[in-house]
Design a protein around this motif. Structure first.
Motif, PDB file in Angstrom:
ATOM      1  N   TYR A 173      -3.664   6.398  -0.173  1.00  0.00           N
ATOM      2  CA  TYR A 173      -4.148   5.607   0.121  1.00  0.00           C
ATOM      3  C   TYR A 173      -5.283   5.276   0.607  1.00  0.00           C
ATOM      4  CZ  TYR A 173       0.801   4.383   3.152  1.00  0.00           C
ATOM      5  OH  TYR A 173       1.641   4.695   3.419  1.00  0.00           O
TER       6      TYR A 173
ATOM      7  N   ARG B  87      -6.664   2.963  -2.118  1.00  0.00           N
ATOM      8  CA  ARG B  87      -6.800   1.337  -1.836  1.00  0.00           C
ATOM      9  C   ARG B  87      -7.911   1.235  -0.585  1.00  0.00           C
ATOM     10  NH1 ARG B  87      -3.446  -1.469  -4.555  1.00  0.00           N
ATOM     11  NH2 ARG B  87      -2.290  -2.739  -2.369  1.00  0.00           N
TER      12      ARG B  87
ATOM     13  N   GLN C 101     -11.017   0.798  -2.944  1.00  0.00           N
ATOM     14  CA  GLN C 101     -11.365  -0.391  -3.699  1.00  0.00           C
ATOM     15  C   GLN C 101     -11.413  -1.851  -2.819  1.00  0.00           C
ATOM     16  OE1 GLN C 101      -7.575  -0.115  -6.128  1.00  0.00           O
ATOM     17  NE2 GLN C 101      -8.480   1.893  -7.059  1.00  0.00           N
ATOM     18  N   ASN C 102     -10.613  -1.231  -1.702  1.00  0.00           N
ATOM     19  CA  ASN C 102     -11.126  -3.056  -1.309  1.00  0.00           C
ATOM     20  C   ASN C 102     -11.208  -3.083   0.920  1.00  0.00           C
ATOM     21  OD1 ASN C 102     -10.217  -5.569  -0.804  1.00  0.00           O
ATOM     22  ND2 ASN C 102      -7.692  -5.842  -1.284  1.00  0.00           N
TER      23      ASN C 102
ATOM     24  N   TRP D  96      -0.274   3.748 -12.052  1.00  0.00           N
ATOM     25  CA  TRP D  96      -1.129   3.462 -10.523  1.00  0.00           C
ATOM     26  C   TRP D  96      -1.215   1.677 -11.530  1.00  0.00           C
ATOM     27  CZ3 TRP D  96      -3.203   4.912  -6.577  1.00  0.00           C
ATOM     28  CH2 TRP D  96      -3.981   4.013  -5.365  1.00  0.00           C
TER      29      TRP D  96
ATOM     30  N   THR E 287       0.466  -1.596  -9.877  1.00  0.00           N
ATOM     31  CA  THR E 287      -0.168  -3.325  -9.532  1.00  0.00           C
ATOM     32  C   THR E 287       0.078  -3.981 -10.459  1.00  0.00           C
ATOM     33  OG1 THR E 287      -2.010  -1.949 -10.117  1.00  0.00           O
ATOM     34  CG2 THR E 287      -2.444  -3.996 -10.405  1.00  0.00           C
TER      35      THR E 287
ATOM     36  N   ASP F  74       0.646  -1.293   0.094  1.00  0.00           N
ATOM     37  CA  ASP F  74      -0.317  -0.272   0.223  1.00  0.00           C
ATOM     38  C   ASP F  74       0.522   0.819   0.092  1.00  0.00           C
ATOM     39  OD1 ASP F  74      -2.540  -1.654   0.030  1.00  0.00           O
ATOM     40  OD2 ASP F  74      -2.196  -1.935   2.555  1.00  0.00           O
TER      41      ASP F  74
ATOM     42  N   PHE G  13       1.667   2.110  -3.510  1.00  0.00           N
ATOM     43  CA  PHE G  13       1.023   2.614  -3.883  1.00  0.00           C
ATOM     44  C   PHE G  13       0.729   4.275  -4.280  1.00  0.00           C
ATOM     45  CE2 PHE G  13      -0.036  -1.725  -4.821  1.00  0.00           C
ATOM     46  CZ  PHE G  13      -0.530  -1.229  -6.740  1.00  0.00           C
TER      47      PHE G  13
END
Ligand code: TYD
Length: 200
Positions: free
Chosen positions: A166, A169, A172-173, A109, A113, A95, A98
């Motif tokens: 952050y 991220r 996204q999850n 990005w 990935t 993380d 990213f």
């Protein structure tokens, strides 16, 4: 069941202090806990850390060295410890790439990935604690440090982008993260952590 837990946040969020407390609580339960950090965690990784924190370089190089250190860390430390039934707590993981290389430095990005897929398609933290704090508060805390590394020397707009990445991220999850309000006092943050510890 043993877990892989990562701590994240902008510089000055206080995550390292909280990580030490959190790991102690798990150890007091009699659990075998490996505490480690990125970039670093292995002999080669720590050498790469010294370079990464001090030496100016192209953004892509910075990202690839972060992931190179990470690959060593995963293969030499994280996976063997998890296989042995130990808990692993890492001060930063992907993380951070990213957030800092993607958000802060503006690296594509999709490239990050790809690196993530290459280096650890089969591994993600079970839980990530994101210590969230307004950038001004983090900056004030860092002002007490005598020496600042290459990242800590960046300006507020860099850290605003890091924080935003952050949070992207997290969005996204969401099931992997807990967002901690790290602007609160040490005791109040520990109360937030105690609630999480009660679920582990
Ligand atoms: P940190 O351990 O928080 O530094 P300190 O020892 O001062 O507490 O992290 C080192 C720096 O590395 C931090 O500024 C963030 C940066 N970093 C990245 O830019 N990308 C990454 O993938 C990682 C793991 C760290």
């Amino acid at each position: 069941m043993n877990k892989f837990i990562t701590f994240e946040g902008v510089d000055g969020a206080g995550k390292s202090t909280h990580l030490a407390w959190f790991s102690d609580v798990l150890r007091q339960r009699g659990l075998d806990v490996v505490v480690t950090r990125e970039p670093g965690g292995t002999k080669l990784g720590e050498q790469l850390r010294t370079i990464l924190l001090n030496q100016a370089m192209t953004i892509g190089t910075e990202a690839m060295l972060m992931f190179a250190a990470r690959l060593e860390h995963i293969e030499q430390v994280i996976k063997p410890a998890l296989r042995a039934g130990k808990w692993v707590i890492s001060d930063r993981f992907s993380d951070a790439s990213f957030a800092y290389q993607g958000g802060g430095r503006g690296l594509d990005w999709a490239k990050l990935t790809q690196l993530e897929q290459w280096v650890h398609a089969d591994l993600q933290p079970d839980l990530t604690l994101f210590f969230d704090v307004p950038v001004e508060v983090a900056r004030q805390r860092l002002a007490n440090n005598v020496t600042l590394d290459r990242f800590e020397q960046e300006q507020s707009d860099f850290f605003e982008r890091v924080r935003a990445a952050y949070l992207k991220r997290v969005q996204q999850n969401p099931q992997r993260y807990v967002v901690i309000d790290a602007a609160e006092s040490l005791e109040q943050v520990q109360q937030q952590l105690a609630k999480i510890l009660a679920t582990l």
